[in-house]
Design an enzyme around this catalytic site. Structure first.
Site, PDB file in Angstrom:
ATOM      1  N   HIS A  34      -2.421  -8.605   2.142  1.00 19.18           N
ATOM      2  CA  HIS A  34      -1.975  -7.371   2.828  1.00 19.18           C
ATOM      3  C   HIS A  34      -3.059  -7.009   3.861  1.00 19.18           C
ATOM      4  O   HIS A  34      -3.377  -7.816   4.728  1.00 19.18           O
ATOM      5  CB  HIS A  34      -1.729  -6.298   1.759  1.00 19.18           C
ATOM      6  CG  HIS A  34      -1.041  -5.052   2.228  1.00 19.18           C
ATOM      7  ND1 HIS A  34      -0.290  -4.988   3.368  1.00 19.18           N
ATOM      8  CD2 HIS A  34      -0.981  -3.798   1.692  1.00 19.18           C
ATOM      9  CE1 HIS A  34       0.203  -3.763   3.513  1.00 19.18           C
ATOM     10  NE2 HIS A  34      -0.220  -3.018   2.512  1.00 19.18           N
TER      11      HIS A  34
ATOM     12  N   SER B  70       0.825  -1.216   0.000  1.00 17.50           N
ATOM     13  CA  SER B  70       0.000   0.000   0.000  1.00 17.50           C
ATOM     14  C   SER B  70       0.857   1.263   0.000  1.00 17.50           C
ATOM     15  O   SER B  70       0.599   2.196  -0.773  1.00 17.50           O
ATOM     16  CB  SER B  70      -0.975   0.003   1.177  1.00 17.50           C
ATOM     17  OG  SER B  70      -0.292  -0.122   2.400  1.00 17.50           O
TER      18      SER B  70
ATOM     19  N   ASP C 233      -2.449  -8.676  11.975  1.00 10.60           N
ATOM     20  CA  ASP C 233      -3.799  -9.062  11.558  1.00 10.60           C
ATOM     21  C   ASP C 233      -4.322 -10.303  12.282  1.00 10.60           C
ATOM     22  O   ASP C 233      -5.523 -10.574  12.265  1.00 10.60           O
ATOM     23  CB  ASP C 233      -3.820  -9.322  10.046  1.00 10.60           C
ATOM     24  CG  ASP C 233      -3.486  -8.068   9.259  1.00 10.60           C
ATOM     25  OD1 ASP C 233      -3.973  -6.996   9.644  1.00 10.60           O
ATOM     26  OD2 ASP C 233      -2.729  -8.163   8.288  1.00 10.60           O
TER      27      ASP C 233
ATOM     28  N   HIS D  51       5.296 -12.899   7.331  1.00 10.78           N
ATOM     29  CA  HIS D  51       5.528 -11.490   6.995  1.00 10.78           C
ATOM     30  C   HIS D  51       6.706 -11.399   6.031  1.00 10.78           C
ATOM     31  O   HIS D  51       7.632 -12.211   6.101  1.00 10.78           O
ATOM     32  CB  HIS D  51       5.838 -10.661   8.258  1.00 10.78           C
ATOM     33  CG  HIS D  51       5.634  -9.198   8.041  1.00 10.78           C
ATOM     34  ND1 HIS D  51       6.637  -8.381   7.589  1.00 10.78           N
ATOM     35  CD2 HIS D  51       4.537  -8.432   8.175  1.00 10.78           C
ATOM     36  CE1 HIS D  51       6.159  -7.150   7.478  1.00 10.78           C
ATOM     37  NE2 HIS D  51       4.883  -7.147   7.827  1.00 10.78           N
TER      38      HIS D  51
ATOM     39  N   ARG E 160       3.152  -5.337  17.205  1.00  5.28           N
ATOM     40  CA  ARG E 160       1.795  -4.788  17.155  1.00  5.28           C
ATOM     41  C   ARG E 160       0.793  -5.858  17.596  1.00  5.28           C
ATOM     42  O   ARG E 160      -0.223  -5.565  18.237  1.00  5.28           O
ATOM     43  CB  ARG E 160       1.473  -4.276  15.738  1.00  5.28           C
ATOM     44  CG  ARG E 160       2.407  -3.164  15.277  1.00  5.28           C
ATOM     45  CD  ARG E 160       2.229  -2.847  13.802  1.00  5.28           C
ATOM     46  NE  ARG E 160       2.487  -4.011  12.958  1.00  5.28           N
ATOM     47  CZ  ARG E 160       2.244  -4.078  11.659  1.00  5.28           C
ATOM     48  NH1 ARG E 160       1.737  -3.035  11.027  1.00  5.28           N
ATOM     49  NH2 ARG E 160       2.529  -5.171  10.968  1.00  5.28           N
TER      50      ARG E 160
HETATM   51  C1  COA Z   1       2.571 -12.037   4.466  1.00  2.42           C
HETATM   52  C2  COA Z   1       2.975 -12.930   3.315  1.00  2.42           C
HETATM   53  C3  COA Z   1       2.219 -12.473   2.053  1.00  2.42           C
HETATM   54  C4  COA Z   1       4.477 -12.781   3.080  1.00  2.42           C
HETATM   55  O1  COA Z   1       4.792 -13.420   1.887  1.00  2.42           O
HETATM   56  P1  COA Z   1       6.277 -13.923   1.589  1.00  2.42           P
HETATM   57  O2  COA Z   1       7.248 -12.874   2.005  1.00  2.42           O
HETATM   58  O3  COA Z   1       6.301 -14.372   0.174  1.00  2.42           O
HETATM   59  O4  COA Z   1       6.380 -15.141   2.592  1.00  2.42           O
HETATM   60  P2  COA Z   1       7.376 -16.388   2.578  1.00  2.42           P
HETATM   61  O5  COA Z   1       8.739 -16.045   2.086  1.00  2.42           O
HETATM   62  O6  COA Z   1       7.278 -16.967   3.942  1.00  2.42           O
HETATM   63  O7  COA Z   1       6.698 -17.373   1.522  1.00  2.42           O
HETATM   64  C5  COA Z   1       7.281 -18.647   1.275  1.00  2.42           C
HETATM   65  C6  COA Z   1       6.192 -19.680   1.137  1.00  2.42           C
HETATM   66  O8  COA Z   1       5.534 -19.828   2.416  1.00  2.42           O
HETATM   67  C7  COA Z   1       4.141 -19.681   2.253  1.00  2.42           C
HETATM   68  N1  COA Z   1       3.562 -19.016   3.404  1.00  2.42           N
HETATM   69  C8  COA Z   1       3.925 -17.826   3.942  1.00  2.42           C
HETATM   70  N2  COA Z   1       3.103 -17.492   4.948  1.00  2.42           N
HETATM   71  C9  COA Z   1       2.206 -18.510   5.044  1.00  2.42           C
HETATM   72  C10 COA Z   1       1.094 -18.737   5.881  1.00  2.42           C
HETATM   73  N3  COA Z   1       0.688 -17.842   6.784  1.00  2.42           N
HETATM   74  N4  COA Z   1       0.392 -19.874   5.722  1.00  2.42           N
HETATM   75  C11 COA Z   1       0.776 -20.785   4.793  1.00  2.42           C
HETATM   76  N5  COA Z   1       1.799 -20.607   3.946  1.00  2.42           N
HETATM   77  C12 COA Z   1       2.511 -19.480   4.082  1.00  2.42           C
HETATM   78  C13 COA Z   1       4.011 -18.762   1.031  1.00  2.42           C
HETATM   79  O9  COA Z   1       2.695 -18.850   0.471  1.00  2.42           O
HETATM   80  C14 COA Z   1       5.087 -19.278   0.143  1.00  2.42           C
HETATM   81  O10 COA Z   1       4.625 -20.480  -0.465  1.00  2.42           O
HETATM   82  P3  COA Z   1       4.979 -20.812  -2.009  1.00  2.42           P
HETATM   83  O11 COA Z   1       6.475 -20.921  -2.047  1.00  2.42           O
HETATM   84  O12 COA Z   1       4.263 -22.093  -2.239  1.00  2.42           O
HETATM   85  O13 COA Z   1       4.457 -19.661  -2.807  1.00  2.42           O
HETATM   86  C15 COA Z   1       2.648 -14.411   3.641  1.00  2.42           C
HETATM   87  O14 COA Z   1       3.315 -14.774   4.822  1.00  2.42           O
HETATM   88  C16 COA Z   1       1.163 -14.676   3.782  1.00  2.42           C
HETATM   89  O15 COA Z   1       0.501 -14.947   2.759  1.00  2.42           O
HETATM   90  N6  COA Z   1       0.612 -14.632   5.027  1.00  2.42           N
HETATM   91  C17 COA Z   1      -0.813 -14.765   5.258  1.00  2.42           C
HETATM   92  C18 COA Z   1      -1.531 -13.470   4.908  1.00  2.42           C
HETATM   93  C19 COA Z   1      -1.233 -12.384   5.902  1.00  2.42           C
HETATM   94  O16 COA Z   1      -1.282 -12.578   7.102  1.00  2.42           O
HETATM   95  N7  COA Z   1      -0.984 -11.176   5.384  1.00  2.42           N
HETATM   96  C20 COA Z   1      -0.766  -9.999   6.230  1.00  2.42           C
HETATM   97  C21 COA Z   1       0.637  -9.569   6.172  1.00  2.42           C
HETATM   98  S1  COA Z   1       0.953  -8.240   7.285  1.00  2.42           S
END
Ligand code: COA
Length: 433
Positions: free
Chosen positions: A263, A233, A366, A309, A318
């Site tokens: 996000h 964002s 979140d 994250h 937080r």
């Molecule tokens: C926040 C987020 C988007 C960060 O993404 P990122 O930096 O790419 O995270 P990672 O490096 O840990 O990702 C590596 C793998 O782990 C997976 N992973 C990360 N968080 C996960 C979770 N909460 N549940 C299941 N799988 C997860 C990813 O989908 C990714 O899988 P892939 O290789 O099959 O695509 C991710 O952790 C997520 O989707 N979390 C859930 C949504 C969320 O809480 N968002 C708010 C963020 S403040």
């Protein structure tokens, strides 16, 4: 507004001088290298932006001008905006000046309500929030001054002017959207005595003295304010701002990014996740039942909302701040209890899930925020990201004001094609042999 203007002016000059001096001393310095992996992973970890409003340490979380979450979690959103944009907390008189400016500017134009009321009731509240802000774009003072021929040294002043006009209206706009979508549509007037969080609570139609709900709203508006410059964002907002689009365009654009489930919409997803757990397992699921539920969610190819994250590698401070609030005000809440049980099981599961591919198994903000709103009777969880958005606009405004003050240019990274990559990588291999 003189005090605020003078402080922002000083900060911009200081930041600008520092950058100029650093550049003079290190004109050819390398900040980091870009790997093929960076390109494939959403530019993760690439240092390519300057943002002084806040900083996220992977192991300590959010910092705003040297203050960590426990240092500022009890401040007001007004104080936090002042801190973000000037780098210091306001004195009493500075805070009074800012608060009174915001109160003067809080009226949302009638045409916005007319437009919002004309939308279908099936619309998502974030769409309304973004549209409501966009609709006010014609109010931009920056735009008017720019059309008249504004010197670029003055850009930041009118970006700040627009920012104050926008921030002042957010509680009213956001609460009005709640009333239109989920209540009988009547708009509750603001009380000039109240601050941003008090006004939001009153205008939503909740009892301001309901065992801490106003305090929760204040905390909500503080904790979500900024998370450095590269998140979806803030970065979107910065890119749009860099084209000299006004703050209404830039804020609306940033909020459209916040509306994604990876996000800001994750807070809605989390509450949905918890209500699904309760629907399936009852209001008091055991830790074992939750463990199985989480495993099944992962096996179904879904993410566990609220965990992981892009930058953090510990429990989000937080999240901890909200947990402290919950322990104080509603320890018996079944939603908070389930949040705690998830916290007990999810990190251990994610640590080893699929060979430990999840970079951060810990909860982010979140994972808990929505459960507290739900406890207080705000059960329309589609609305939660709007609450996040009110706060995050403080960060957009501060970042964009400073970027304008520093004369940061239009943001335009270079993209490459598969064939460019192939040629480049093959030439490197040949050179390496
Ligand atoms: C926040 C987020 C988007 C960060 O993404 P990122 O930096 O790419 O995270 P990672 O490096 O840990 O990702 C590596 C793998 O782990 C997976 N992973 C990360 N968080 C996960 C979770 N909460 N549940 C299941 N799988 C997860 C990813 O989908 C990714 O899988 P892939 O290789 O099959 O695509 C991710 O952790 C997520 O989707 N979390 C859930 C949504 C969320 O809480 N968002 C708010 C963020 S403040």
């Amino acid at each position: 507004m003189e005090k605020l203007l003078a402080k922002v002016d000083r900060r911009i000059k200081k930041l600008g001088d520092e950058l100029q001096q650093l550049y003079t001393e290190h004109p050819d310095a390398t900040i980091g290298e870009i790997t093929f992996q960076n390109l494939l992973s959403g530019m993760r970890g690439m240092k390519s932006l300057i943002c002084n409003t806040s900083f996220v340490d992977p192991y300590r979380g959010l910092f705003i001008s040297g203050l960590e979450v426990p240092d500022f979690e009890h401040k007001t959103p007004e104080e936090i905006f002042f801190l973000l944009v000037t780098g210091t907390l306001p004195s009493k008189s500075e805070l009074e000046e800012l608060s009174s400016e915001l109160k003067k500017r809080s009226k949302v134009p009638e045409y916005v309500w007319k437009m919002l009321r004309s939308l279908p009731k099936t619309i998502h509240p974030m769409t309304m929030f973004s549209l409501g802000i966009l609709a006010m774009e014609g109010e931009s003072v920056f735009k008017k001054k720019y059309e008249e021929g504004l010197h670029k040294d003055e850009y930041w002043k009118y970006t700040l002017e627009d920012s104050l006009n926008l921030i002042a209206k957010l509680p009213s706009l956001a609460a009005g959207i709640y009333r239109i979508l989920f209540m009988n549509g009547d708009i509750i007037d603001s009380d000039q005595q109240l601050d941003l969080a008090g006004n939001l609570t009153q205008r939503l139609g909740f009892n301001r003295h309901n065992q801490g709900f106003e305090e929760l709203n204040r905390l909500y508006l503080v904790l979500h304010c900024d998370h450095e410059g590269g998140n979806v964002s803030a970065f979107t907002s910065r890119v749009v701002n860099s084209a000299l689009s006004n703050i209404y365009y830039a804020a609306s654009a940033g909020l459209n990014g916040l509306a994604g489930p990876l996000h800001g919409l994750a807070n809605q997803e989390c509450l949905h996740f918890i209500t699904n757990i309760h629907d399936t397992l009852g209001n008091k699921p055991s830790v074992d039942e939750i463990r199985k539920y989480v495993m099944k969610t992962l096996d179904d190819g879904k993410v566990i909302p609220g965990y992981g994250h892009a930058v953090l590698r510990v429990t989000d401070p937080r999240f901890t701040a909200f947990m402290k609030f919950g322990d104080k005000h509603c320890p018996e809440s079944p939603y908070l209890q389930t949040v705690k049980k998830l916290y007990e099981v999810v990190p251990d599961i994610l640590k080893t899930y699929k060979g430990g591919k999840v970079s951060n198994p810990w909860p982010n903000v979140d994972a808990i925020s929505g459960s507290l709103l739900y406890h207080y009777g705000m059960t329309h969880y589609e609305y939660y990201t709007v609450m996040f958005g009110i706060s995050r606009v403080l960060g957009f405004c501060a970042q964009n004001t400073i970027a304008r003050g520093l004369h940061q240019p239009i943001i335009r990274p270079k993209s490459v094609t598969n064939s460019w990559l192939k040629e480049h990588l093959e030439s490197q291999t040949v050179a390496g042999h």
